[in-house]
Motif scaffolding. Structure first.
Motif, mmCIF file in Angstrom:
data_model
loop_
_atom_site.group_PDB
_atom_site.id
_atom_site.type_symbol
_atom_site.label_atom_id
_atom_site.label_comp_id
_atom_site.label_asym_id
_atom_site.label_seq_id
_atom_site.Cartn_x
_atom_site.Cartn_y
_atom_site.Cartn_z
ATOM 1 N N ARG A 121 -4.198 3.500 8.687
ATOM 2 C CA ARG A 121 -4.536 1.886 9.924
ATOM 3 C C ARG A 121 -2.938 2.203 10.191
ATOM 4 O O ARG A 121 -1.976 0.784 10.433
ATOM 5 N N GLY A 122 -1.904 3.276 10.354
ATOM 6 C CA GLY A 122 -0.865 2.778 10.813
ATOM 7 C C GLY A 122 0.322 1.694 9.832
ATOM 8 O O GLY A 122 1.223 1.407 10.118
ATOM 9 N N VAL A 123 0.091 1.952 8.531
ATOM 10 C CA VAL A 123 0.743 1.510 7.742
ATOM 11 C C VAL A 123 1.395 1.917 6.807
ATOM 12 O O VAL A 123 0.933 3.243 6.134
ATOM 13 N N LEU A 124 2.491 1.990 6.298
ATOM 14 C CA LEU A 124 3.460 3.321 6.053
ATOM 15 C C LEU A 124 3.700 2.621 4.494
ATOM 16 O O LEU A 124 3.711 1.494 4.393
ATOM 17 N N SER A 125 3.084 3.218 3.513
ATOM 18 C CA SER A 125 2.351 3.186 2.317
ATOM 19 C C SER A 125 4.147 3.379 1.438
ATOM 20 O O SER A 125 4.194 4.520 1.193
#
Length: 183
Positions: A121-125
């Motif tokens: 989803r293009g989220v840096l976790s």
């Protein structure tokens, strides 16, 4: 470049800790981790459709807040020509609206569900949950010899459409998910 990254981290820590290094108390663990979050954003590239030029960079916290206001202090700071906005995410759906999500230790029991929900989803976790990067998170913070360090899961970043700069990759304690394996 490594010195440049270290200078950014030090400058942000000093800014968070107070105006005078001599008079300011030593920054706490979560002040340092907040500074790292901003610097991860400086050395990370998101897909253009996920984070267009000039868009606000949304930094979110999922779970209980161990930062004690350090993340709120980042509000409005510039990163790559973008303004940082902080938000407490109360659900995975809210976290999906963010560019960087720090997963609090309070969410450890739901970690698999959270990582599957953020995947692709293009989220840096990012998290300081033990084994976070090995479990499929993007960047796992670790405390080693009273210093905050970090591990990077290159395969997770690629899966999520993110690209870490070579400078950031060199600073990682371990980098997982590369052809050469952990280093």
């Amino acid at each position: 470049m490594i010195r440049h990254l270290c200078r950014h981290v030090l400058a942000l820590i000093i800014g968070l800790a107070g105006s005078s290094l001599m008079a300011a108390p030593q920054p706490g663990e979560y002040q340092i981790k907040a500074a790292y979050l901003i610097n991860f954003a400086r050395y990370m590239e998101w897909p253009a459709g996920r984070l267009p030029a000039g868009a606000v960079l949304r930094l979110c916290l999922l779970g209980r807040d161990p930062f004690g206001g350090s993340l709120l202090a980042l509000e409005g700071r510039p990163v790559q020509g973008r303004e940082v906005r902080f938000r407490q995410a109360d659900s995975l759906d809210q976290a999906l609206e963010c560019h960087i999500v720090f997963v609090s230790g309070s969410e450890e029991r739901r970690l698999g569900l959270i990582l599957r929900g953020l995947s692709g989803r293009g989220v840096l976790s990012v998290s300081d949950i033990e084994g976070f990067a090995e479990a499929g998170g993007g960047i796992g913070m670790v405390t080693e010899d009273d210093r905050v360090r970090f591990d990077i899961n290159q395969a997770a970043l690629t899966r999520d459409g993110l690209r870490a700069s070579s400078q950031l990759l060199r600073l990682g304690r371990q980098v997982f998910g590369t052809e050469r394996g952990p280093r």
